[in-house]
Design a protein around this motif. Sequence first.
Motif, PDB file in Angstrom:
ATOM      1  N   GLY A  57      53.334 -24.314 -50.107  1.00  0.00           N
ATOM      2  CA  GLY A  57      53.684 -25.403 -51.014  1.00  0.00           C
ATOM      3  C   GLY A  57      53.065 -25.329 -52.391  1.00  0.00           C
ATOM      4  N   GLY A  58      51.974 -24.544 -52.534  1.00  0.00           N
ATOM      5  CA  GLY A  58      51.307 -24.545 -53.836  1.00  0.00           C
ATOM      6  C   GLY A  58      50.998 -25.959 -54.284  1.00  0.00           C
TER       7      GLY A  58
ATOM      8  N   MET B 111      45.522 -26.107 -57.959  1.00  0.00           N
ATOM      9  CA  MET B 111      46.304 -25.783 -56.773  1.00  0.00           C
ATOM     10  C   MET B 111      45.376 -25.800 -55.562  1.00  0.00           C
ATOM     11  SD  MET B 111      48.989 -22.642 -56.168  1.00  0.00           S
ATOM     12  CE  MET B 111      47.790 -21.375 -55.688  1.00  0.00           C
ATOM     13  N   VAL B 112      45.767 -26.554 -54.506  1.00  0.00           N
ATOM     14  CA  VAL B 112      44.874 -26.747 -53.363  1.00  0.00           C
ATOM     15  C   VAL B 112      45.472 -26.250 -52.039  1.00  0.00           C
ATOM     16  CG1 VAL B 112      43.596 -28.647 -54.410  1.00  0.00           C
ATOM     17  CG2 VAL B 112      45.668 -29.138 -53.092  1.00  0.00           C
TER      18      VAL B 112
ATOM     19  N   PRO C 192      56.593 -20.320 -41.819  1.00  0.00           N
ATOM     20  CA  PRO C 192      56.061 -21.144 -42.910  1.00  0.00           C
ATOM     21  C   PRO C 192      56.300 -22.626 -42.647  1.00  0.00           C
ATOM     22  CG  PRO C 192      58.132 -20.116 -43.570  1.00  0.00           C
ATOM     23  CD  PRO C 192      57.822 -19.602 -42.200  1.00  0.00           C
ATOM     24  N   ILE C 193      55.283 -23.449 -42.887  1.00  0.00           N
ATOM     25  CA  ILE C 193      55.403 -24.908 -42.806  1.00  0.00           C
ATOM     26  C   ILE C 193      54.692 -25.494 -44.032  1.00  0.00           C
ATOM     27  CG2 ILE C 193      55.564 -24.932 -40.288  1.00  0.00           C
ATOM     28  CD1 ILE C 193      52.636 -25.781 -40.154  1.00  0.00           C
ATOM     29  N   HIS C 194      54.766 -26.846 -44.187  1.00  0.00           N
ATOM     30  CA  HIS C 194      54.020 -27.511 -45.262  1.00  0.00           C
ATOM     31  C   HIS C 194      54.408 -26.915 -46.617  1.00  0.00           C
ATOM     32  CE1 HIS C 194      50.491 -28.705 -47.716  1.00  0.00           C
ATOM     33  NE2 HIS C 194      50.293 -29.670 -46.828  1.00  0.00           N
ATOM     34  N   PHE C 195      55.707 -27.022 -46.966  1.00  0.00           N
ATOM     35  CA  PHE C 195      56.133 -26.345 -48.198  1.00  0.00           C
ATOM     36  C   PHE C 195      56.927 -27.196 -49.179  1.00  0.00           C
ATOM     37  CE2 PHE C 195      58.810 -25.007 -44.563  1.00  0.00           C
ATOM     38  CZ  PHE C 195      60.018 -25.612 -44.901  1.00  0.00           C
TER      39      PHE C 195
ATOM     40  N   MET D 291      54.017 -30.625 -54.136  1.00  0.00           N
ATOM     41  CA  MET D 291      54.182 -29.233 -53.710  1.00  0.00           C
ATOM     42  C   MET D 291      55.106 -28.542 -54.716  1.00  0.00           C
ATOM     43  SD  MET D 291      54.582 -29.861 -49.607  1.00  0.00           S
ATOM     44  CE  MET D 291      53.172 -30.398 -48.630  1.00  0.00           C
ATOM     45  N   LEU D 292      54.519 -27.755 -55.586  1.00  0.00           N
ATOM     46  CA  LEU D 292      55.264 -27.176 -56.711  1.00  0.00           C
ATOM     47  C   LEU D 292      55.786 -25.776 -56.434  1.00  0.00           C
ATOM     48  CD1 LEU D 292      53.082 -28.374 -59.746  1.00  0.00           C
ATOM     49  CD2 LEU D 292      54.897 -29.577 -58.503  1.00  0.00           C
ATOM     50  N   LYS D 293      55.379 -25.176 -55.338  1.00  0.00           N
ATOM     51  CA  LYS D 293      55.827 -23.822 -54.982  1.00  0.00           C
ATOM     52  C   LYS D 293      56.395 -23.865 -53.564  1.00  0.00           C
ATOM     53  CE  LYS D 293      54.233 -21.625 -58.687  1.00  0.00           C
ATOM     54  NZ  LYS D 293      55.083 -20.823 -59.611  1.00  0.00           N
TER      55      LYS D 293
END
Length: 345
Positions: A266-267, A279-280, A301-304, A310-312
Motif C-alpha cells: 500500500g505504501g 511512508m510507513v 499481497p494484502i493491505h494495498f 495507501m498511495l501505492k
Amino acid sequence: MKPTSILINTIIRHKKKHTHPTGLSGNENASITFIGNATTILEWEGLRILTDPNFLHAGDHLHLGPGVTAKRLHDPAVDLHQLPPLDAILLSHYHADHFDQLVEDSLNRDFTIISTPHAKECLAGKEEPFTGVVDLDFWKSAMIHVGGEKAGEGKARQPRVKITGMPGKHVPPGPLAVVNDLLGAVPPTNGWMIELGYGESSLDKAPSGEAAALGGPVPGTGEGGQELKTGYRIYISGDTLFVDELKDIPKWLKDEKVDLMLVHLGGTTIMGPKLPLIMVTMDGKQGLQLMRLMDPDVTIPIHFDDYDVMLKGLDDFKENVNGTEFEKKIVYLDRGEQYLFKVRE
C-alpha cells in the motif's frame, strides 16, 4: 459438522477459489480467505484464526495518530456479525485499521488474542480489560491447540499451530523513529511466522483455540515436550517497511522454507512532524525486495488499497514484480476469495 470451507463460502456467497499457481489441486485441506485490508481467515482442521480484524465500511473514517485520519474506500467481504465461529485473533499491532472500535466493543473480554506487548498493555488497561491476550515479542512463540470433534481424527499425532513474532518496523529508522517513540503516535508492530503441523503434548486436553506461550527461537519445535512437525509455514509481514531487521528472519529459518507469504503493501503515507510525508508500509518495490529476501513458494499481497492513505496500490506492486522470477509465484485475491493449500503430514 459441515467442512469449514463450506461455512465460509456460504457467508461470502461462493467467491472464487484459488490454488497453487502451478495448477496443483485436489488434496488441499486448509485455506486463507481475504476479507479486506489486512483481515483474513486462516482455516485448518476445524480451527479458525482471524487476522487484523477491521470491518469498517467504505466512507467510514478512523484515527491513525495525532492529526492523521483515513477514509475507507472499499467494503469488507463480510460484516463482523456474519463471521463464522472463531478460535483466536492474530493482531499485528494496536492500530484502528487493524482492530477497529466495532471489533473492540463486540469481542468477549476473554477471547484469545495473540499480539504485541504494546497491544496487550493497551487491551489489558481498558475499563473492561481483555484477559485472553498473549503477547509475543520478536522471536517468541505461542502454540495453539487444535481441538474439536474431528481434529486429528485417526492420527497418532495431534494438529498444532505455532505462531512466532517476527521483526517489523512501521516507522523508518532515524530521527522520525525517535520522535515517534516519544509521542507514541504509531504503535510497534509484529510480523508473524505461522507453522501448521502435528505433535504430541499436554496441550491435547486444552480447549480448542487456547494459546500457550513458549520460548524460542528454533523454528519447527516447541518447548516442554511440545514438539511440532511443521507441515506448512506462513509468513505474514505485518505493517513493516523493508528494514535491516527483516534480514534476520532467513537466518532464524536456517534452511527451512516459507510456503506462503502474506505481504502488507500500500505504501501507506502519513504526515509526520512539521508535515513531511512519511511512508510507513511497503510499496511495490519494497514488496519485491521482501520476496527476494524470503523466497516464498507463493505470495499473496494484502493491505494495498482499502484506505485513502495507501498511495501505492496493487498496480504498483504488479509493475515491480512483472517480468521477474516471482511473477508466476503470486496469487491475487479479491475480497471474499480463498486460497486453498495442503498442510503436509
